[in-house]
Design an enzyme around this catalytic site. Structure first.
Site, PDB file in Angstrom:
ATOM      1  N   HIS A  64      -0.613  -3.106   6.102  1.00  0.00           N
ATOM      2  CA  HIS A  64       0.517  -2.175   6.068  1.00  0.00           C
ATOM      3  C   HIS A  64       1.701  -2.665   6.921  1.00  0.00           C
ATOM      4  O   HIS A  64       2.696  -1.956   7.044  1.00  0.00           O
ATOM      5  CB  HIS A  64       0.130  -0.758   6.526  1.00  0.00           C
ATOM      6  CG  HIS A  64      -0.913  -0.110   5.669  1.00  0.00           C
ATOM      7  ND1 HIS A  64      -1.148   1.250   5.678  1.00  0.00           N
ATOM      8  CD2 HIS A  64      -1.803  -0.621   4.780  1.00  0.00           C
ATOM      9  CE1 HIS A  64      -2.121   1.541   4.841  1.00  0.00           C
ATOM     10  NE2 HIS A  64      -2.539   0.415   4.292  1.00  0.00           N
ATOM     11  N   GLU A 102      -4.257   2.049  -3.274  1.00  0.00           N
ATOM     12  CA  GLU A 102      -5.524   2.503  -2.668  1.00  0.00           C
ATOM     13  C   GLU A 102      -5.362   3.613  -1.635  1.00  0.00           C
ATOM     14  O   GLU A 102      -6.320   4.297  -1.307  1.00  0.00           O
ATOM     15  CB  GLU A 102      -6.283   1.326  -2.050  1.00  0.00           C
ATOM     16  CG  GLU A 102      -5.654   0.813  -0.787  1.00  0.00           C
ATOM     17  CD  GLU A 102      -6.660   0.180   0.154  1.00  0.00           C
ATOM     18  OE1 GLU A 102      -7.802  -0.059  -0.240  1.00  0.00           O
ATOM     19  OE2 GLU A 102      -6.282  -0.072   1.305  1.00  0.00           O
ATOM     20  N   ASN A 103      -4.133   3.803  -1.117  1.00  0.00           N
ATOM     21  CA  ASN A 103      -3.892   4.854  -0.118  1.00  0.00           C
ATOM     22  C   ASN A 103      -3.075   6.019  -0.672  1.00  0.00           C
ATOM     23  O   ASN A 103      -2.525   6.815   0.088  1.00  0.00           O
ATOM     24  CB  ASN A 103      -3.154   4.273   1.098  1.00  0.00           C
ATOM     25  CG  ASN A 103      -3.886   3.129   1.749  1.00  0.00           C
ATOM     26  OD1 ASN A 103      -3.386   2.010   1.792  1.00  0.00           O
ATOM     27  ND2 ASN A 103      -5.078   3.375   2.244  1.00  0.00           N
ATOM     28  N   ASN A 139     -10.320  -1.874  -0.419  1.00  0.00           N
ATOM     29  CA  ASN A 139     -11.532  -1.241   0.100  1.00  0.00           C
ATOM     30  C   ASN A 139     -11.537   0.279  -0.094  1.00  0.00           C
ATOM     31  O   ASN A 139     -12.595   0.888  -0.187  1.00  0.00           O
ATOM     32  CB  ASN A 139     -11.709  -1.589   1.585  1.00  0.00           C
ATOM     33  CG  ASN A 139     -10.458  -1.312   2.397  1.00  0.00           C
ATOM     34  OD1 ASN A 139      -9.381  -1.830   2.079  1.00  0.00           O
ATOM     35  ND2 ASN A 139     -10.581  -0.508   3.425  1.00  0.00           N
ATOM     36  N   HIS A 140     -10.336   0.910  -0.154  1.00  0.00           N
ATOM     37  CA  HIS A 140     -10.292   2.360  -0.342  1.00  0.00           C
ATOM     38  C   HIS A 140     -10.385   2.762  -1.818  1.00  0.00           C
ATOM     39  O   HIS A 140     -10.257   3.948  -2.135  1.00  0.00           O
ATOM     40  CB  HIS A 140      -9.025   2.953   0.277  1.00  0.00           C
ATOM     41  CG  HIS A 140      -9.075   3.020   1.767  1.00  0.00           C
ATOM     42  ND1 HIS A 140     -10.072   3.703   2.438  1.00  0.00           N
ATOM     43  CD2 HIS A 140      -8.289   2.481   2.727  1.00  0.00           C
ATOM     44  CE1 HIS A 140      -9.878   3.579   3.744  1.00  0.00           C
ATOM     45  NE2 HIS A 140      -8.806   2.833   3.946  1.00  0.00           N
ATOM     46  N   HIS A 177      -6.148  -8.527  -0.806  1.00  0.00           N
ATOM     47  CA  HIS A 177      -6.240  -7.344   0.045  1.00  0.00           C
ATOM     48  C   HIS A 177      -7.201  -7.633   1.192  1.00  0.00           C
ATOM     49  O   HIS A 177      -8.403  -7.750   0.980  1.00  0.00           O
ATOM     50  CB  HIS A 177      -6.735  -6.169  -0.802  1.00  0.00           C
ATOM     51  CG  HIS A 177      -6.628  -4.865  -0.094  1.00  0.00           C
ATOM     52  ND1 HIS A 177      -5.466  -4.129  -0.059  1.00  0.00           N
ATOM     53  CD2 HIS A 177      -7.523  -4.165   0.635  1.00  0.00           C
ATOM     54  CE1 HIS A 177      -5.659  -3.026   0.640  1.00  0.00           C
ATOM     55  NE2 HIS A 177      -6.905  -3.027   1.078  1.00  0.00           N
ATOM     56  N   ASP A 187       0.817  -1.220   0.000  1.00  0.00           N
ATOM     57  CA  ASP A 187       0.000   0.000   0.000  1.00  0.00           C
ATOM     58  C   ASP A 187       0.858   1.281   0.000  1.00  0.00           C
ATOM     59  O   ASP A 187       1.576   1.542   0.958  1.00  0.00           O
ATOM     60  CB  ASP A 187      -0.927   0.012   1.216  1.00  0.00           C
ATOM     61  CG  ASP A 187      -1.828  -1.232   1.282  1.00  0.00           C
ATOM     62  OD1 ASP A 187      -1.320  -2.353   1.065  1.00  0.00           O
ATOM     63  OD2 ASP A 187      -3.029  -1.082   1.557  1.00  0.00           O
ATOM     64  N   HIS A 205      -2.989  -4.603   2.697  1.00  0.00           N
ATOM     65  CA  HIS A 205      -4.017  -3.961   3.525  1.00  0.00           C
ATOM     66  C   HIS A 205      -3.602  -3.697   4.964  1.00  0.00           C
ATOM     67  O   HIS A 205      -3.970  -2.669   5.514  1.00  0.00           O
ATOM     68  CB  HIS A 205      -5.346  -4.735   3.527  1.00  0.00           C
ATOM     69  CG  HIS A 205      -6.414  -4.105   4.377  1.00  0.00           C
ATOM     70  ND1 HIS A 205      -6.975  -2.882   4.073  1.00  0.00           N
ATOM     71  CD2 HIS A 205      -7.009  -4.501   5.530  1.00  0.00           C
ATOM     72  CE1 HIS A 205      -7.877  -2.577   4.994  1.00  0.00           C
ATOM     73  NE2 HIS A 205      -7.914  -3.529   5.898  1.00  0.00           N
TER      74      HIS A 205
HETATM   75 FE   FE2 Z   1      -7.156  -1.564   2.524  1.00  0.00          FE
END
Ligand code: FE2
Length: 262
Positions: free
Chosen positions: A179, A39-40, A67-68, A152, A8, A177
Site C-alpha cells: 500500500h 482484495e481490500n 492474500n485477502h 502481490h 489495492d 500489497h
Molecule cells: Fe495483500
C-alpha cells in the site's frame, strides 16, 4: 497500448477514488485498459460480487487480488463468475476456486494478458510464483505479446527478483500489497516496466488504510483490536504503462497519484 494499473483499492474511500479518477485518467491519457487490485475493497479486507460490479461500473476492466482474496465468503461466487474478470493469485495450491490469469480485450480488440502472483517471503507457503509464471506465460503468449503481472507481495526483494526474472518476457511487473507507493518505476534492460509497489487507492491519514489509532493500539498491546477503514486524505495511486503492440515491450512507466477533493 496504454494501461492504467491501480494499487489495492481500500474500502469505500478507495472505491470513491476509483470512481472519480479512472474515467478522467482514461480520457486524459487515452488509456486502452484499466485494471486494479480489489482484495481490500470490502471495508479493507476481501471482495464481493456487488463491490466488484461497482468497480467495473467505475471503469475498471479487470480486477486482481492477493492474500485477502479469501477473506470474504462472498468472494467465491465472484471468483467463479462466468465473466472471469476477478483474478486471484495463480500460485495457490490444488483446486483453489477461480483463476490467476486471463486475457482482457480493449475496445478496439487488442488483447492484454494478465497474470496475478503472490509472494512467499513473510507470507504464506504457496507454490513457487517464479515457476508458476514460467508455466502460465506460454498460454498467455499464444494470444498476445502484451502481458502485465501483478506481483502481490510483502518483500521488496522478492518483487525486485520477479521483475528481473521476467524482464524481457513480459511487458510489466507491477507490485502490490504494501500500500506504499515506491519511487523506483523504470523500464528494465530487457524492456519490462517495473515498480516495486504501485501504492493504494484509499485513505492516507491511516496505517496502510486502517484507522491509525486501532493499528497503533494493536502494535502496542499485541492484542486483537478491531480494524476499520480510515476516511481522510483519499488518494488514487497506480501506474500507467505504454506498451509496444508488436514487441510487447514497455516504452515507459508513469507513476500516478491523485488526491480526491474533500
Ligand atoms: Fe495483500
Amino acid at each position: 497500448m496504454k494501461v492504467l494499473f491501480v494499487g489495492d483499492i481500500f474500502g469505500k474511500p478507495g472505491r470513491n477514488a476509483v470512481r472519480h479518477f479512472v474515467p478522467r485518467l482514461r480520457e486524459q491519457h487515452g488509456l486502452d485498459l484499466c485494471i486494479g487490485n480489489s482484495e481490500n475493497v470490502a471495508a479493507g479486507s476481501g471482495m464481493t460480487m456487488d463491490l466488484a460490479d461497482e468497480l467495473f461500473a467505475s471503469g475498471l476492466d479487470l480486477l486482481t487480488s492477493g492474500n485477502h482474496a479469501w477473506s470474504k465468503r462472498e468472494a467465491i461466487p465472484l471468483l467463479k463468475a462466468a465473466h472471469g474478470k476477478q483474478l486471484r493469485p495463480a500460485n495457490y495450491p490444488g483446486d483453489a476456486p477461480g483463476r490467476g490469469h486471463a486475457v482482457v480485450q480493449a475496445k478496439d480488440g487488442r488483447k492484454l494478458g494478465v497474470l496475478n502472483l503472490e509472494g512467499r517471503v513473510f507470507m504464506k507457503s504457496l507454490d513457487c510464483p517464479f515457476r508458476t509464471a514460467e508455466r502460465l506465460l506460454p498460454e498467455l503468449r499464444k494470444e498476445t505479446a502484451l502481458i502485465l503481472v501483478d506481483m502481490h507481495c510483502e518483500a521488496s526483494s522478492e518483487k525486485n527478483a520477479m521483475g528481473h526474472f521476467l524482464d524481457g518476457k513480459v511487458s510489466a511487473v507491477l507490485g502490490t500489497h504494501t500500500h506504499i507507493q515506491t519511487a523506483d518505476n523504470r523500464v528494465l534492460a530487457g524492456g519490462t516496466a517495473y515498480t516495486t509497489d504501485v501504492g493504494m487507492c484509499g485513505p492516507w491519514d491511516s496505517v496502510i488504510g486502517v484507522r491509525k489509532e486501532a493499528a497503533i493500539e494493536r502494535m502496542l498491546t499485541q492484542r486483537h483490536v478491531p480494524f476499520e477503514p480510515a476516511t481522510r486524505e483519499v488518494y488514487l495511486q497506480g501506474a500507467i504503462v505504454d506498451l509496444d503492440d508488436q514487441t510487447g515491450k514497455a516504452r515507459s512507466i508513469l507513476r500516478v497519484q491523485e488526491r480526491l477533493p474533500e
